[in-house]
Write a protein that holds these residues in place. Sequence first.
Motif, mmCIF file in Angstrom:
data_model
loop_
_atom_site.group_PDB
_atom_site.id
_atom_site.type_symbol
_atom_site.label_atom_id
_atom_site.label_comp_id
_atom_site.label_asym_id
_atom_site.label_seq_id
_atom_site.Cartn_x
_atom_site.Cartn_y
_atom_site.Cartn_z
ATOM 1 N N LEU A 105 -20.837 27.670 -47.505
ATOM 2 C CA LEU A 105 -21.563 27.957 -46.268
ATOM 3 C C LEU A 105 -22.101 29.391 -46.221
ATOM 4 C CD1 LEU A 105 -19.157 26.216 -43.704
ATOM 5 C CD2 LEU A 105 -21.297 25.323 -44.627
ATOM 6 N N THR A 163 -15.140 26.523 -49.017
ATOM 7 C CA THR A 163 -15.935 26.345 -47.795
ATOM 8 C C THR A 163 -16.718 27.616 -47.481
ATOM 9 O OG1 THR A 163 -14.325 24.779 -46.897
ATOM 10 C CG2 THR A 163 -15.824 25.813 -45.319
ATOM 11 N N TYR A 200 -17.470 29.137 -36.824
ATOM 12 C CA TYR A 200 -16.585 28.296 -37.635
ATOM 13 C C TYR A 200 -15.123 28.652 -37.364
ATOM 14 C CZ TYR A 200 -14.754 25.581 -41.498
ATOM 15 O OH TYR A 200 -14.063 24.653 -42.232
ATOM 16 N N LEU A 227 -21.074 22.433 -38.369
ATOM 17 C CA LEU A 227 -19.768 23.027 -38.666
ATOM 18 C C LEU A 227 -18.618 22.226 -38.061
ATOM 19 C CD1 LEU A 227 -20.602 26.805 -37.985
ATOM 20 C CD2 LEU A 227 -20.713 25.564 -40.169
#
Length: 700
Positions: free
Chosen positions: A197, A193, A230, A655
């Motif tokens: 991102l 992840t 996040y 997100l």
Amino acid sequence: MRPEILTPLFADVTSLDRIGKATAALIATAVGHPEREARVADLFWHLPHALIDRTYRPTIDMAEPGRTATILLTVDAHRIPPRGRGRIPWRVECHDDTGEMTLVFFNVHGNYVERTLPEGEQRWVSGRIDFFQGVKQIVHPDFIVAPDKADELPAFEPVYGLTAGLSGKVLTQAIQQALTRIPVLPEWLDAETARRLSLPSFAQALNTVHHPKSFADISPESPARRRLAYDEILAGQLALHLLRGRMTQQHGRAYGGDGHIRSAIRQNLQFALTGAQTRALAEIEADLSGSARMVRLLQGDVGSGKTIVALLAAAQVAEAGAQSAFMAPTEILARQHFATLRGFCHDSGLRIRLLTGREKGRERAELLKALKAGEIDILVGTHALFQSGVEFHDLGLAIVDEQHRFGVHQRLAITAKGQAVDFLVMTATPIPRTLLLTLYGDMAVSRLDEKPPGRTPVDTRAMPIERVGEIVDGLERAIASGARAYWICPLVDESDEVEAMAAEARAASLRERFGSRVGLVHGRMKGKEKDEVMAAFAAGEIDILVATTVVEVGVDVPEASIMVIENAERFGLSQLHQLRGRVGRGAARSSCLLLYRPPLGETAKQRLEVMRDTDDGFRIAEEDLKLRGGGDLLGTRQSGMPGFMLVDAAYHLDLLQIARDDARHLLEIDPRLLSSRGTAARILLYLFARDEAAQLLVSG
């Protein structure tokens, strides 16, 4: 319980150099926690909202007045004011190859200026350029450094939100100190992840936003801001999944009931339930009758009739011999609910009582005794309901109004008052579908999308503040014919920083015209004072109620038909909609006047247009999300996501689903968070003050 590695971050800010108790109290207010002592970690989340660009380095002759400039000056002479002439400033004459400049200091104590700017030497000086009597000057320079320390001058200086009495320099120094305490933390992000991102590490992200090297570094779209957003979303999603897992893992209790109380209530109603109310009630009754524990969200627009639905749910529980708690976020709203419920319950046999922080002594003791003995069916109140001394005989249903204003801890505390307590959440703020799944994804949702018949449409108009005299004249005519009006202001008292008419000042100006017929209510008043003014307004003893947004939710005075919202451009769409919902509750034609201070920005203009075009709260919520990034969706701050400090829905919506899936997956494979990543995730929960959720892992 908190991991030891986080101990330095949860120390009081007085543990930082040169931060005493008085400054710590100001910092607590600035970072949004005036109710408790500020911690070192609180400074991390207080992000800069702007930058001062110090890269403009002209010569004196090229320096533009009004701009912040950084100039290399030679110090010529000090013009020291005579003793006892405190208003005369200390002036330091300087030059470079192109011209002359003066540095100005007021209220100088000691020899600081002489030490910092020795005659004959060069210094880099940074500050705002002004003109005075034909000579360029800088009043109280922001930075003064020797040529060999020029690298200490920041190219971009972060600007933070402050409070009265707290200087930007003091707060910035505190934040810089706090950043030195960041320990080496294990990574709680899934590696794939983070790679997908393009997110930096947690420490890198914090250092980037607090040591920005460009405007891009503090943008919500920057990798650093997205990483922090996040992290906060992931902590929130882990907490919600843990809480909901705890709440739903217990089997529910079936509350069949024979319907006699519900029938009595419905026979006394002066109106028929809407189709939406009937559908929602059927869903709730089915939940309460089943063996699974109910965790349901009752979502409805202003005036859609949530209270009667909640009451009929509580009546079903009472028919089965159990009790209900009805919890509101403020004392005003709790008293409003109590009066409304009692009115609906006439001759039904339901025993309803009110408990707030105001009930004391013998009255409180007798109420608590009756509650424990099972002599109360519905207890209405504020957070006072989940204090340790409050014991229910058999709590079956917890009804929480405006749930977003209660944290995980409070929700756990109230449901811990009974066995497998069913949970009904109500919100008067329609939530966009975009956010519903993420914020309430594991709750069943009932939606009230109809308004009861007889509601008169509210005529909404936007007007510039310059026409306030016309509005007051119109108000006088309306009041003479029996109308009552709200006048909402965004502030309590005057502010030099914000050009907004304060509530106290507006009340004073209206009293010059209307005398004692003007009342004032704001959040700084004591509960009893607020209630007395509200009661006078409801009784018609006051014609105009000047207020801050304390009247936003739940206050019900059907005779009030005029709503004036001053500086409407400063409110979010959903908050404007909530305020407008205070009128149009009776038979009289109602109006809402949105006063704005021109010129309007594009977003503010669109916001006021939406308010004029529709009174559909669900559409307004969707438009609010588009225009403001969800800032006021649940009646919270003017920017950011509800319940979050760092998340901006305009930039971080993508997100939400990723973090939700990530949290669910992590808890599926590691429900006790015992793996290496799970242990790191525990640290994340504590870091973002989700302590109660983390403790569920221990308590099971």
